[in-house]
Design a protein around this motif. Structure first.
Motif, PDB file in Angstrom:
ATOM      1  N   LEU A  67     -17.422  30.315  57.012  1.00 29.40           N
ATOM      2  CA  LEU A  67     -16.133  30.991  56.815  1.00 29.40           C
ATOM      3  C   LEU A  67     -15.240  30.774  58.036  1.00 29.40           C
ATOM      4  N   LEU A  68     -15.827  30.892  59.211  1.00 28.69           N
ATOM      5  CA  LEU A  68     -15.050  30.684  60.444  1.00 28.69           C
ATOM      6  C   LEU A  68     -14.678  29.214  60.593  1.00 28.69           C
ATOM      7  N   GLU A  69     -15.579  28.336  60.146  1.00 34.41           N
ATOM      8  CA  GLU A  69     -15.293  26.898  60.198  1.00 34.41           C
ATOM      9  C   GLU A  69     -14.146  26.548  59.229  1.00 34.41           C
ATOM     10  N   ALA A  70     -14.153  27.160  58.055  1.00 34.84           N
ATOM     11  CA  ALA A  70     -13.073  26.907  57.084  1.00 34.84           C
ATOM     12  C   ALA A  70     -11.727  27.309  57.685  1.00 34.84           C
ATOM     13  N   ARG A  71     -11.736  28.428  58.388  1.00 37.65           N
ATOM     14  CA  ARG A  71     -10.500  28.892  59.047  1.00 37.65           C
ATOM     15  C   ARG A  71     -10.039  27.861  60.082  1.00 37.65           C
ATOM     16  N   ARG A  72     -11.008  27.318  60.860  1.00 40.01           N
ATOM     17  CA  ARG A  72     -10.649  26.300  61.859  1.00 40.01           C
ATOM     18  C   ARG A  72     -10.136  25.030  61.178  1.00 40.01           C
ATOM     19  N   MET A  73     -10.748  24.668  60.034  1.00 41.50           N
ATOM     20  CA  MET A  73     -10.310  23.460  59.322  1.00 41.50           C
ATOM     21  C   MET A  73      -8.866  23.606  58.854  1.00 41.50           C
ATOM     22  N   ILE A  74      -8.514  24.853  58.481  1.00 38.59           N
ATOM     23  CA  ILE A  74      -7.133  25.094  58.035  1.00 38.59           C
ATOM     24  C   ILE A  74      -6.180  25.140  59.235  1.00 38.59           C
ATOM     25  N   MET A  75      -6.611  25.793  60.289  1.00 37.46           N
ATOM     26  CA  MET A  75      -5.715  25.953  61.438  1.00 37.46           C
ATOM     27  C   MET A  75      -5.601  24.683  62.282  1.00 37.46           C
ATOM     28  N   ASN A  76      -6.705  23.925  62.405  1.00 36.95           N
ATOM     29  CA  ASN A  76      -6.704  22.790  63.346  1.00 36.95           C
ATOM     30  C   ASN A  76      -6.768  21.421  62.684  1.00 36.95           C
ATOM     31  N   GLU A  77      -7.169  21.391  61.419  1.00 35.60           N
ATOM     32  CA  GLU A  77      -7.372  20.069  60.811  1.00 35.60           C
ATOM     33  C   GLU A  77      -6.505  19.850  59.574  1.00 35.60           C
ATOM     34  N   ASP A  78      -5.486  20.702  59.420  1.00 37.35           N
ATOM     35  CA  ASP A  78      -4.506  20.524  58.348  1.00 37.35           C
ATOM     36  C   ASP A  78      -5.052  20.660  56.940  1.00 37.35           C
ATOM     37  N   CYS A  79      -6.228  21.255  56.776  1.00 38.10           N
ATOM     38  CA  CYS A  79      -6.723  21.463  55.408  1.00 38.10           C
ATOM     39  C   CYS A  79      -5.899  22.565  54.754  1.00 38.10           C
ATOM     40  N   LYS A  80      -5.779  22.504  53.440  1.00 37.18           N
ATOM     41  CA  LYS A  80      -5.032  23.557  52.750  1.00 37.18           C
ATOM     42  C   LYS A  80      -5.946  24.428  51.879  1.00 37.18           C
ATOM     43  N   ALA A  81      -7.003  23.835  51.329  1.00 35.15           N
ATOM     44  CA  ALA A  81      -7.917  24.622  50.481  1.00 35.15           C
ATOM     45  C   ALA A  81      -9.350  24.143  50.715  1.00 35.15           C
ATOM     46  N   VAL A  82     -10.163  25.033  51.265  1.00 34.62           N
ATOM     47  CA  VAL A  82     -11.544  24.673  51.626  1.00 34.62           C
ATOM     48  C   VAL A  82     -12.503  25.543  50.812  1.00 34.62           C
ATOM     49  N   ALA A  83     -13.449  24.892  50.155  1.00 36.65           N
ATOM     50  CA  ALA A  83     -14.467  25.660  49.415  1.00 36.65           C
ATOM     51  C   ALA A  83     -15.754  25.719  50.221  1.00 36.65           C
ATOM     52  N   ILE A  84     -16.384  26.879  50.176  1.00 35.74           N
ATOM     53  CA  ILE A  84     -17.703  27.067  50.814  1.00 35.74           C
ATOM     54  C   ILE A  84     -18.699  27.308  49.684  1.00 35.74           C
ATOM     55  N   THR A  85     -19.796  26.573  49.686  1.00 30.10           N
ATOM     56  CA  THR A  85     -20.782  26.766  48.612  1.00 30.10           C
ATOM     57  C   THR A  85     -22.182  26.905  49.202  1.00 30.10           C
ATOM     58  N   ALA A  86     -22.986  27.693  48.520  1.00 29.70           N
ATOM     59  CA  ALA A  86     -24.384  27.858  48.919  1.00 29.70           C
ATOM     60  C   ALA A  86     -25.192  28.105  47.653  1.00 29.70           C
ATOM     61  N   GLY A  87     -26.389  27.554  47.610  1.00 27.22           N
ATOM     62  CA  GLY A  87     -27.226  27.776  46.429  1.00 27.22           C
ATOM     63  C   GLY A  87     -28.675  27.477  46.744  1.00 27.22           C
ATOM     64  N   ASP A  88     -29.575  28.177  46.081  1.00 30.34           N
ATOM     65  CA  ASP A  88     -31.000  27.894  46.280  1.00 30.34           C
ATOM     66  C   ASP A  88     -31.794  28.513  45.143  1.00 30.34           C
ATOM     67  N   LEU A 325     -32.467  42.880  50.920  1.00 31.13           N
ATOM     68  CA  LEU A 325     -33.662  43.616  50.532  1.00 31.13           C
ATOM     69  C   LEU A 325     -33.662  43.960  49.051  1.00 31.13           C
ATOM     70  N   SER A 326     -32.485  44.185  48.480  1.00 30.16           N
ATOM     71  CA  SER A 326     -32.467  44.668  47.096  1.00 30.16           C
ATOM     72  C   SER A 326     -31.517  43.926  46.152  1.00 30.16           C
ATOM     73  N   PHE A 327     -30.456  43.324  46.667  1.00 28.38           N
ATOM     74  CA  PHE A 327     -29.581  42.563  45.760  1.00 28.38           C
ATOM     75  C   PHE A 327     -30.273  41.264  45.398  1.00 28.38           C
ATOM     76  N   GLY A 328     -30.880  40.631  46.421  1.00 29.60           N
ATOM     77  CA  GLY A 328     -31.578  39.368  46.220  1.00 29.60           C
ATOM     78  C   GLY A 328     -31.224  38.403  47.332  1.00 29.60           C
ATOM     79  N   ALA A 329     -32.173  37.515  47.666  1.00 27.02           N
ATOM     80  CA  ALA A 329     -31.984  36.658  48.832  1.00 27.02           C
ATOM     81  C   ALA A 329     -32.382  35.211  48.559  1.00 27.02           C
ATOM     82  N   PRO A 330     -31.463  34.429  47.998  1.00 25.44           N
ATOM     83  CA  PRO A 330     -31.744  33.011  47.818  1.00 25.44           C
ATOM     84  C   PRO A 330     -31.548  32.232  49.140  1.00 25.44           C
ATOM     85  N   TRP A 331     -32.499  32.370  50.030  1.00 31.40           N
ATOM     86  CA  TRP A 331     -32.563  31.643  51.303  1.00 31.40           C
ATOM     87  C   TRP A 331     -31.284  31.782  52.108  1.00 31.40           C
ATOM     88  N   GLU A 332     -30.431  30.733  52.220  1.00 31.92           N
ATOM     89  CA  GLU A 332     -29.243  30.847  53.080  1.00 31.92           C
ATOM     90  C   GLU A 332     -28.003  31.374  52.347  1.00 31.92           C
TER      91      GLU A 332
END
Ligand code: MLC
Length: 387
Positions: A67-88, A325-332
């Motif tokens: 999330l912090l990296e996406a912010r840097r990509m927008i502020m410093n690398e001219d990105c306009k829309a960055v998606a973050i994905t995680a799955g396991d 602990l209770s919602f669920g924890a798919p690794w990362e």
């Protein structure tokens, strides 16, 4: 990851072709070389010249780092829309294979005996060592630790997508038949699960140019990333556990300093809780409890919510979804759930059972490894922050 991404884009009105940034975090069950590049190729974002594609790995802290990296990509690398994905899918993964991979990541291969040696399951044993350190140094009790799991199960029982539907009793958690490590029982372990999540971070200019900015004051509006902080600890717990291995304090201090905010300015908290000791250390690190008093904080809330299943979410505005602990924890993935719940809370869309009324700012903390990485992000309602 793909379906979570499609669902996130569908909710925001942003097209896949609008994305010029993609961040992914590695998977344990289905690892790929350069995870983000793998996904970007699958969804047709690559090959293309003008996209930034990045795999981020700070263990369970990865989604907050992302999330912090996406912010840097927008502020410093001219990105306009960055998606973050995680799955396991560590929930449906064969247990032996899961432990083989999970153990290998968190145990120094040259250590064969002595206090630093961690038997399988390595991660629960590592957290157990830290738990014992904390109990001895600060007087935190075994019951206070178990209360963390009870509280998370109470929170989860209010979320339709949580894995644990029924609150536990203290006796359930402390059942001696469920011992996994000396100071960690089964219901005190991050609940293995399958799952995916995605978040879309955009520049304000892009949202305004496309008329997608949601300025609503009531049940909608955009959420802004106000800032954050990160810090690191050792990859493996050393032969002696002491305060030098922890980093959440530094990450939280960095985040508060950068945002010029204090703990009193935060209304909702997404605190990483892979094991009770992680939640207790976090409560102390972010300033909700004094150093060494996290256990007492938990006990107070445990008692306050014990006889009132309809307690006001404001009494316990922490992990209102139920945490690892209770919602669920798919690794990362799980810190992504913290961010999603934070966004729902700040958009006042968490529903009557979970909504912390009037929530304006949220803090999300992710922890990687056995206290090896800490990332903290502070979010706010765009309508209030005037950005
Ligand atoms: C497990 N169960 C739970 C639960 N944990 N139920 C409620 N709450 C919980 N917290 C249930 C399971 O769903 C299953 O139910 C039953 O208990 C047995 O669990 P299991 O996992 O299938 O058993 P087993 O294969 O014997 O393994 C037990 C275990 C393993 C404790 C060794 O679950 C484990 O290693 N858990 C920890 C996972 C972990 O370390 N995650 C990373 C945290 S560190 P049923 O009904 O199916 O029988 C971190 C930082 C980082 O987050 O960087 O990643």
């Amino acid at each position: 990851m793909q379906s979570a991404l499609q669902s996130a884009l569908g909710q925001t009105g942003i097209a896949m072709s609008d994305l010029d940034g993609l961040i992914a975090v590695p998977s344990l069950s289905h690892p790929h070389f350069m995870e983000a590049h793998y996904l970007a190729t699958k969804i047709g974002m690559l090959p293309q010249n003008d996209v930034v594609v990045r795999t981020v790995d700070t263990g369970g802290a990865s989604p907050i780092t992302a999330l912090l990296e996406a912010r840097r990509m927008i502020m410093n690398e001219d990105c306009k829309a960055v998606a973050i994905t995680a799955g396991d899918s560590v929930g449906s993964m064969d247990s032996d294979l899961f432990l083989e991979r999970a153990d290998a990541g968190c145990r120094p291969s040259h250590v064969k005996s002595g206090p630093q040696y961690l038997p399988s399951p390595v991660i629960p044993h590592g957290y157990s060592r830290v738990t014992e350190y904390h109990m001895e140094k600060f007087g935190t009790t075994r019951e206070q630790l178990a209360m963390c799991s009870v509280l998370m199960s109470r929170q989860a029982s209010r979320h339709p997508d949580a894995m644990n539907k029924t609150p536990y009793t203290l006796e359930d958690v402390l059942n001696p038949k469920h011992e996994v490590a000396p100071s960690v029982n089964l219901l005190e372990c991050a609940r293995r699960a399958d799952g995916g999540a995605a978040i879309v971070v955009c520049s304000s200019r892009f949202l305004e140019s496309r008329n997608l900015a949601r300025k609503g004051n009531g049940g909608s509006g955009d959420v802004v990333i106000l800032g954050g902080g990160e810090a690191s600890g050792p990859l493996y717990p050393g032969p002696v556990i002491d305060e030098t291995m922890f980093s959440c304090e530094h990450a939280a201090w960095n985040a508060f300093t950068k945002c010029q905010l204090e703990p009193e300015d935060i209304d909702w908290w997404g605190l990483y809780d892979c094991f009770p000791i992680c939640l207790i250390r976090a409560l102390e690190a972010v300033g909700l409890a004094e150093k060494g008093k996290g256990g007492e904080f938990v006990e107070k809330i445990y008692v306050e919510t014990m006889n009132d299943p309809n307690y006001d979410p404001k009494i316990f505005p922490i992990n209102t979804h139920g945490g690892l602990l209770s919602f669920g924890a798919p690794w990362e993935v799980p810190a992504t759930y913290n961010i999603i719940e934070a966004v729902r809370q700040l958009c006042w869309q968490a529903g009557s059972k979970r909504q912390v009324s009037g929530a304006r700012r949220a803090l999300c903390y992710g922890n990687g490894g056995i206290f090896s990485a800490s990332a903290v992000a502070i979010l706010g309602r765009a309508v209030d922050e005037r950005v």
